[in-house]
Scaffold this motif. Structure first.
Motif, mmCIF file in Angstrom:
data_model
loop_
_atom_site.group_PDB
_atom_site.id
_atom_site.type_symbol
_atom_site.label_atom_id
_atom_site.label_comp_id
_atom_site.label_asym_id
_atom_site.label_seq_id
_atom_site.Cartn_x
_atom_site.Cartn_y
_atom_site.Cartn_z
ATOM 1 N N GLY A 287 45.403 17.265 62.335
ATOM 2 C CA GLY A 287 45.914 16.805 61.046
ATOM 3 C C GLY A 287 47.428 16.878 60.975
ATOM 4 N N ALA A 288 47.985 17.968 61.487
ATOM 5 C CA ALA A 288 49.443 18.130 61.451
ATOM 6 C C ALA A 288 50.140 17.103 62.333
ATOM 7 N N ILE A 289 49.603 16.875 63.524
ATOM 8 C CA ILE A 289 50.214 15.896 64.435
ATOM 9 C C ILE A 289 50.104 14.494 63.859
ATOM 10 N N GLY A 290 48.912 14.158 63.354
ATOM 11 C CA GLY A 290 48.732 12.832 62.756
ATOM 12 C C GLY A 290 49.642 12.630 61.564
ATOM 13 N N GLY A 291 49.731 13.645 60.701
ATOM 14 C CA GLY A 291 50.615 13.554 59.538
ATOM 15 C C GLY A 291 52.077 13.438 59.932
ATOM 16 N N ALA A 292 52.476 14.185 60.966
ATOM 17 C CA ALA A 292 53.869 14.122 61.423
ATOM 18 C C ALA A 292 54.187 12.738 61.983
ATOM 19 N N LEU A 293 53.243 12.153 62.713
ATOM 20 C CA LEU A 293 53.472 10.803 63.248
ATOM 21 C C LEU A 293 53.618 9.771 62.139
ATOM 22 N N VAL A 294 52.724 9.844 61.162
ATOM 23 C CA VAL A 294 52.794 8.893 60.052
ATOM 24 C C VAL A 294 54.083 9.113 59.257
ATOM 25 N N GLY A 295 54.364 10.386 58.916
ATOM 26 C CA GLY A 295 55.573 10.680 58.146
ATOM 27 C C GLY A 295 56.851 10.288 58.878
ATOM 28 N N GLY A 296 56.908 10.609 60.171
ATOM 29 C CA GLY A 296 58.083 10.234 60.964
ATOM 30 C C GLY A 296 58.217 8.727 61.098
ATOM 31 N N GLY A 297 57.080 8.056 61.295
ATOM 32 C CA GLY A 297 57.110 6.592 61.398
ATOM 33 C C GLY A 297 57.583 5.941 60.119
ATOM 34 N N LEU A 298 57.077 6.420 58.998
ATOM 35 C CA LEU A 298 57.510 5.861 57.713
ATOM 36 C C LEU A 298 58.966 6.210 57.427
ATOM 37 N N GLY A 299 59.376 7.429 57.792
ATOM 38 C CA GLY A 299 60.767 7.824 57.590
ATOM 39 C C GLY A 299 61.731 6.984 58.414
ATOM 40 N N SER A 300 61.273 6.541 59.597
ATOM 41 C CA SER A 300 62.150 5.730 60.454
ATOM 42 C C SER A 300 62.370 4.335 59.901
ATOM 43 N N LEU A 301 61.602 3.951 58.902
ATOM 44 C CA LEU A 301 61.764 2.627 58.288
ATOM 45 C C LEU A 301 62.826 2.613 57.204
ATOM 46 N N ILE A 302 63.345 3.812 56.885
ATOM 47 C CA ILE A 302 64.298 3.936 55.776
ATOM 48 C C ILE A 302 65.716 4.037 56.314
ATOM 49 N N GLY A 303 66.619 3.306 55.695
ATOM 50 C CA GLY A 303 68.037 3.413 55.984
ATOM 51 C C GLY A 303 68.437 3.010 57.387
ATOM 52 N N GLY A 304 69.605 3.504 57.804
ATOM 53 C CA GLY A 304 70.124 3.206 59.125
ATOM 54 C C GLY A 304 71.034 4.324 59.585
ATOM 55 N N GLY A 305 71.290 4.407 60.885
ATOM 56 C CA GLY A 305 72.180 5.422 61.445
ATOM 57 C C GLY A 305 71.681 6.832 61.213
ATOM 58 N N THR A 306 72.604 7.697 60.736
ATOM 59 C CA THR A 306 72.274 9.101 60.497
ATOM 60 C C THR A 306 71.238 9.253 59.389
ATOM 61 N N GLY A 307 71.304 8.400 58.388
ATOM 62 C CA GLY A 307 70.330 8.445 57.289
ATOM 63 C C GLY A 307 68.916 8.200 57.789
ATOM 64 N N ARG A 308 68.767 7.281 58.729
ATOM 65 C CA ARG A 308 67.446 6.995 59.297
ATOM 66 C C ARG A 308 66.937 8.215 60.066
ATOM 67 N N THR A 309 67.830 8.853 60.824
ATOM 68 C CA THR A 309 67.436 10.039 61.596
ATOM 69 C C THR A 309 66.965 11.150 60.657
ATOM 70 N N VAL A 310 67.727 11.383 59.597
ATOM 71 C CA VAL A 310 67.359 12.413 58.630
ATOM 72 C C VAL A 310 66.024 12.060 57.969
ATOM 73 N N ALA A 311 65.847 10.811 57.573
ATOM 74 C CA ALA A 311 64.600 10.383 56.934
ATOM 75 C C ALA A 311 63.418 10.535 57.893
ATOM 76 N N THR A 312 63.623 10.254 59.173
ATOM 77 C CA THR A 312 62.552 10.402 60.165
ATOM 78 C C THR A 312 62.149 11.865 60.301
ATOM 79 N N VAL A 313 63.116 12.754 60.407
ATOM 80 C CA VAL A 313 62.840 14.189 60.559
ATOM 81 C C VAL A 313 62.147 14.732 59.312
ATOM 82 N N VAL A 314 62.674 14.405 58.137
ATOM 83 C CA VAL A 314 62.078 14.879 56.884
ATOM 84 C C VAL A 314 60.668 14.317 56.733
ATOM 85 N N GLY A 315 60.482 13.045 57.081
ATOM 86 C CA GLY A 315 59.148 12.435 57.007
ATOM 87 C C GLY A 315 58.169 13.102 57.949
#
Length: 147
Positions: free
Chosen positions: A60-88
Motif C-alpha cells: 500500500g505504501a509503495i503503491g501510494g508513493a508511486l501514485v502520489g509521486g506521479g501526480l506530483g510530477s505533473l505539477i509545475g516545473g523545475g524545482t517546484g515540480r521536484t518538490v511537488a513530486t517528493v511531497v506527493g
C-alpha cells in the motif's frame, strides 16, 4: 507539455500502482482445512475469530508513493515540480499505508476433534452457524452440521 501527455503520464502511473497493489493482495480462501479429508465426522471443540490483512502495508505504501509521486510530477516545473513530486510521494505513501492497514477480512477458525481422535482446524470467511459440541462432517468443500 500538452494536456494529452499529462493524462498519459497520469494513466501510466496509476496503472503501475494499481498493478503493484493487486499483486500484493492476499485475500484468504472462503474455506480451507489444514488437513484434507473426504467426509470425516467429528465434534466442534473450538470456534475463534481473527482478522487477516488482505494487502501488506508495504504494498500500500509503495503503491501510494508511486501514485502520489506521479501526480506530483505533473505539477509545475523545475524545482517546484521536484518538490511537488517528493511531497506527493510522501503523502501518497502515508495514505497507501493507512488504506492497506484497514483492508482486513474476518476469518473463523473451527477446531474439530474427529471420531478417530485426530484434530483439524477448519478456516472459513463466513459465520459457521455452529456451536461447541455440535457434531459435524468435514469435507474438502465445507463443514456441515449433522442432525
Amino acid at each position: 507539455m500538452t494536456l494529452a501527455t499529462l493524462w498519459q503520464r497520469a494513466a501510466a502511473v496509476f496503472t503501475v500502482a494499481a498493478s503493484l497493489v493487486l499483486a500484493g493482495c492476499n485475500t484468504p480462501p472462503a474455506f480451507s482445512v489444514n488437513e484434507p479429508s473426504s467426509g470425516r465426522v467429528g465434534t466442534v471443540e473450538s470456534i475463534t475469530t481473527h482478522t487477516v490483512q488482505n494487502v501488506p502495508n508495504a504494498v500500500g505504501a509503495i503503491g501510494g508513493a508511486l501514485v502520489g509521486g506521479g501526480l506530483g510530477s505533473l505539477i509545475g516545473g523545475g524545482t517546484g515540480r521536484t518538490v511537488a513530486t517528493v511531497v506527493g510521494a510522501i503523502g501518497g505513501g502515508f495514505v497507501g499505508n493507512e488504506l492497506a492497514s484497514k483492508d482486513q477480512t474476518l476469518v473463523w477458525n473451527i477446531g474439530v476433534r474427529y471420531d478417530d481422535g485426530s484434530y483439524a482446524t477448519v478456516q472459513q470467511t463466513s459465520a459457521p452457524g455452529l456451536r461447541i459440541g455440535d457434531r459435524v462432517r468435514v469435507t474438502s468443500t465445507g463443514i456441515e452440521l449433522l442432525r
